[in-house]
Design a protein around this motif. Structure first.
Motif, PDB file in Angstrom:
ATOM      1  N   SER A 138      35.157 -64.948  71.394  1.00 14.30           N
ATOM      2  CA  SER A 138      36.466 -64.654  71.373  1.00 14.30           C
ATOM      3  C   SER A 138      37.140 -63.718  72.429  1.00 14.30           C
ATOM      4  O   SER A 138      36.500 -62.860  72.971  1.00 14.30           O
ATOM      5  N   GLU A 139      38.436 -63.908  72.516  1.00 14.60           N
ATOM      6  CA  GLU A 139      39.157 -63.091  73.449  1.00 14.60           C
ATOM      7  C   GLU A 139      40.618 -62.630  73.134  1.00 14.60           C
ATOM      8  O   GLU A 139      40.869 -63.089  71.893  1.00 14.60           O
ATOM      9  N   PRO A 140      41.176 -61.762  73.536  1.00 16.34           N
ATOM     10  CA  PRO A 140      42.353 -61.206  72.960  1.00 16.34           C
ATOM     11  C   PRO A 140      43.493 -62.225  72.987  1.00 16.34           C
ATOM     12  O   PRO A 140      44.145 -62.502  71.852  1.00 16.34           O
ATOM     13  N   GLN A 165      37.559 -60.487  79.224  1.00 18.44           N
ATOM     14  CA  GLN A 165      37.498 -59.858  78.325  1.00 18.44           C
ATOM     15  C   GLN A 165      37.157 -60.505  77.126  1.00 18.44           C
ATOM     16  O   GLN A 165      37.626 -61.391  76.705  1.00 18.44           O
ATOM     17  N   LYS A 166      36.023 -60.045  76.353  1.00 12.39           N
ATOM     18  CA  LYS A 166      35.857 -60.582  75.004  1.00 12.39           C
ATOM     19  C   LYS A 166      35.882 -59.592  74.019  1.00 12.39           C
ATOM     20  O   LYS A 166      35.722 -58.376  74.305  1.00 12.39           O
ATOM     21  N   ILE A 167      36.271 -60.129  72.829  1.00 11.36           N
ATOM     22  CA  ILE A 167      36.509 -59.140  71.645  1.00 11.36           C
ATOM     23  C   ILE A 167      36.001 -59.770  70.431  1.00 11.36           C
ATOM     24  O   ILE A 167      35.556 -60.908  70.332  1.00 11.36           O
ATOM     25  N   TRP A 168      35.622 -58.705  69.360  1.00  7.68           N
ATOM     26  CA  TRP A 168      35.153 -59.078  68.151  1.00  7.68           C
ATOM     27  C   TRP A 168      33.738 -59.462  68.581  1.00  7.68           C
ATOM     28  O   TRP A 168      33.310 -60.432  67.698  1.00  7.68           O
ATOM     29  N   THR A 169      32.994 -58.751  69.331  1.00  4.41           N
ATOM     30  CA  THR A 169      31.769 -59.102  69.737  1.00  4.41           C
ATOM     31  C   THR A 169      30.664 -58.454  68.969  1.00  4.41           C
ATOM     32  O   THR A 169      30.419 -57.256  69.055  1.00  4.41           O
ATOM     33  N   ILE A 211      34.738 -51.227  68.235  1.00  2.00           N
ATOM     34  CA  ILE A 211      36.074 -51.372  67.581  1.00  2.00           C
ATOM     35  C   ILE A 211      35.794 -50.596  66.031  1.00  2.00           C
ATOM     36  O   ILE A 211      35.085 -51.284  65.530  1.00  2.00           O
ATOM     37  N   ASN A 221      32.729 -55.117  68.683  1.00  2.00           N
ATOM     38  CA  ASN A 221      33.279 -54.740  69.955  1.00  2.00           C
ATOM     39  C   ASN A 221      34.213 -55.399  70.979  1.00  2.00           C
ATOM     40  O   ASN A 221      34.304 -56.607  70.843  1.00  2.00           O
ATOM     41  N   GLU A 222      34.769 -54.608  71.744  1.00  2.00           N
ATOM     42  CA  GLU A 222      35.253 -55.037  73.069  1.00  2.00           C
ATOM     43  C   GLU A 222      34.496 -55.191  74.131  1.00  2.00           C
ATOM     44  O   GLU A 222      33.686 -54.100  74.333  1.00  2.00           O
TER      45      GLU A 222
END
Length: 407
Positions: A138-140, A165-169, A211, A221-222
């Motif tokens: 996932s990414e923003p 950038q990756k997010i919700w990792t 996060i 995490n981001e």
């Protein structure tokens, strides 16, 4: 009755389940006894080092990577026996595994798509729990819609150079490596031109930022990649085939381990029913109806999982499974608070065992078990592919309806 080869010869499914049960009874004692029931969703911060030690204890006894072929360190057990392990593990309230991403997701993907060199390099560390993995999807701007990823990677002097950038990792802050879906063909769009890369996280070009969630915990995490590098040969499958590899991994994600997840759901539901009896809210017709619906819903989830295991996957199976369990679990979280009446709105002084809650960071909320369940399950219908995306997949790939208009 099915049977398969174990390390000691043929063993029936029933005998295998008994072996799992006996081993857990014998080993979830002493220094590991306090780990029962720890580390679930919303509680990944609990006793992390001790749970890592437990995972390595499992590995030393041969209880990791059961479904992998023996040539790669697994035991090659049948699907029925793999399911039995997860169900017995959940019934024993054994601690949540810290190595799930590597063992259940990346490992099978490498076995299916990786080179022999990649398998020899990474599978032993996954099996022995000496290297932990995170999932860089996932990414923003590309959450459930993975095809819109903007993270890029370019080949330069024998290495992939990764930016984005990756997010919700999940658990990136404790992981050694991440598998990352990145766009490697400039100008490509949607699912074309993506590659599936294995990227070390302990390097100057990687920043991991936790996060904080509603529960006060931070297992998500981001992750920022600023000219991060990985070797040219650490692409799984061919460059540009990342979409196919990434989708195959999601099929593994919703495999046999979900049967164990459902045992955990059943235990949560039993706790909700018991609380309703203690508080007297079980006499409320609406609460009784919601409890009955929860029992029926859990049976539906299990029936779907059993129906889809073992055969060739069909389009939409995984999406239906995600829709079923995510909505059910979200509703259970609300029910867990509602059966407590007004007391459900007040943070307790003690956890469900009656002992003082484990100390946490001062910024973390002191929540009861039901309150943590309620808050964390708000995200169940979003992470891992939102309900909207799952319904689009079913409508387009199963029912053949027109694709949703895209901007």
């Amino acid at each position: 009755m099915h049977q398969s080869e174990s390390r000691d010869g043929p063993i029936t499914d029933e005998a295998f389940a008994q072996d799992v049960r006996a081993w857990l009874d014998e080993n979830l004692t002493g220094r590991f006894a306090s780990l029962r029931g720890t580390g679930g969703p919303g509680s990944e911060h609990e006793y992390f080092d001790e749970r890592l030690e437990w995972d390595r204890h499992l590995a030393a006894a041969g209880w990791t990577c059961l479904g992998w072929p023996e040539q790669y360190g697994g035991r090659g057990v049948s699907i029925a026996q793999h399911v039995a392990f997860h169900e017995e593990y959940a019934r024993a309230a054994a601690p949540a595994r810290v190595s799930h991403v590597g063992e259940e997701l990346l490992g099978p993907t490498l076995i299916a798509f990786g080179t022999e060199e990649q398998k020899q390099r990474f599978l032993p560390g996954i099996r022995n729990v000496t290297e932990l993995w995170a999932q860089g999807y996932s990414e923003p701007g590309a959450g459930s819609d993975l095809a819109d990823v903007a993270t890029t990677a370019r080949l330069e002097n024998g290495t992939w150079v990764v930016n984005g950038q990756k997010i919700w990792t999940s658990l990136a802050h404790v992981a050694d490596w991440a598998f990352v879906v990145a766009r490697t063909e400039p100008g490509s769009r949607r699912h074309h031109g993506l590659s599936f890369l294995l990227v070390p996280l302990d390097q100057p070009g990687v920043t991991v930022r936790p996060i904080q969630q509603l529960t006060g915990t931070s297992e998500f995490n981001e992750v920022f990649f600023d000219d991060a590098v990985t070797d040219a040969d650490l692409v799984v499958g061919e460059p540009g085939d990342g979409w196919k590899v990434a989708m195959a991994l999601l099929t593994f994600e919703r495999g046999v381990s979900t049967l164990g997840q459902q045992i955990g759901f059943a235990r949560e539901l039993a706790g909700v029913v018991e609380q309703a009896r203690r508080s007297g809210t079980d006499r409320d017709p609406e609460i009784r109806d919601r409890i009955a619906r929860a029992h029926v819903g859990l049976r539906v989830i299990r029936a779907h999982a059993l129906r889809t295991l073992g055969g060739a996957p069909s389009p939409g199976d995984a999406s239906v499974a995600k829709l079923l369990w995510a909505g059910w679990h979200r509703d259970l979280g609300r029910l867990a608070v509602d059966v407590r009446g007004p007391a459900g709105l007040v943070a307790p002084d003690h956890d469900h065992t009656g002992a003082p809650s484990e100390p946490t960071d001062p910024e973390h909320l002191e929540l009861g078990e039901a309150q943590r369940l309620f808050l964390f399950t708000r995200a169940d219908t979003i992470y891992g592919g939102s309900d909207e995306i799952q319904r689009n997949i079913i409508s387009e790939r199963v029912l053949g309806l027109p694709r949703e208009a895209r901007a």
